[in-house]
Design a protein around this motif. Sequence first.
Motif, short mmCIF file in Angstrom:
data_model
loop_
_atom_site.label_atom_id
_atom_site.label_comp_id
_atom_site.label_asym_id
_atom_site.label_seq_id
_atom_site.Cartn_x
_atom_site.Cartn_y
_atom_site.Cartn_z
N ILE A 180 0.74 -1.27 -0.01
CA ILE A 180 -0.09 -0.23 0.07
C ILE A 180 0.89 1.27 -0.02
O ILE A 180 1.64 1.36 0.80
N ILE A 192 0.90 5.49 0.25
CA ILE A 192 0.20 6.58 0.59
C ILE A 192 0.99 7.76 -0.13
O ILE A 192 2.16 7.88 0.11
N ALA A 206 -4.59 6.19 -0.74
CA ALA A 206 -4.04 4.85 -0.52
C ALA A 206 -4.08 4.26 -1.83
O ALA A 206 -5.18 4.09 -2.39
N GLN A 237 -8.94 7.09 0.66
CA GLN A 237 -8.66 8.65 0.81
C GLN A 237 -8.75 9.38 2.24
O GLN A 237 -9.67 8.92 2.97
#
Length: 73
Positions: A3, A5, A55, A64
């Motif tokens: 993931i 960010i 994300a 979000q």
Amino acid sequence: MKIVIRRAEPGDYEAVAKLFEGAQAVAGTLQLPMPLTESWRKAHAEAGSDTRLVAVVEKRIVGQISLHQVPRP
């Protein structure tokens, strides 16, 4: 699964709008149900002092968050 960010970009508005299409996505938030995609485009283009993060998993936005600064009344 990795993931990532990152800061939201103006072009992310369509993917973010899709995240909020379902009733479960807006439950417990202050968001209006079924917001117009144009509303998301405007919000991403005119973020001002807001901080918007997304994300991303395999080039797909899956989450979000927005941080809004509000001056003291």
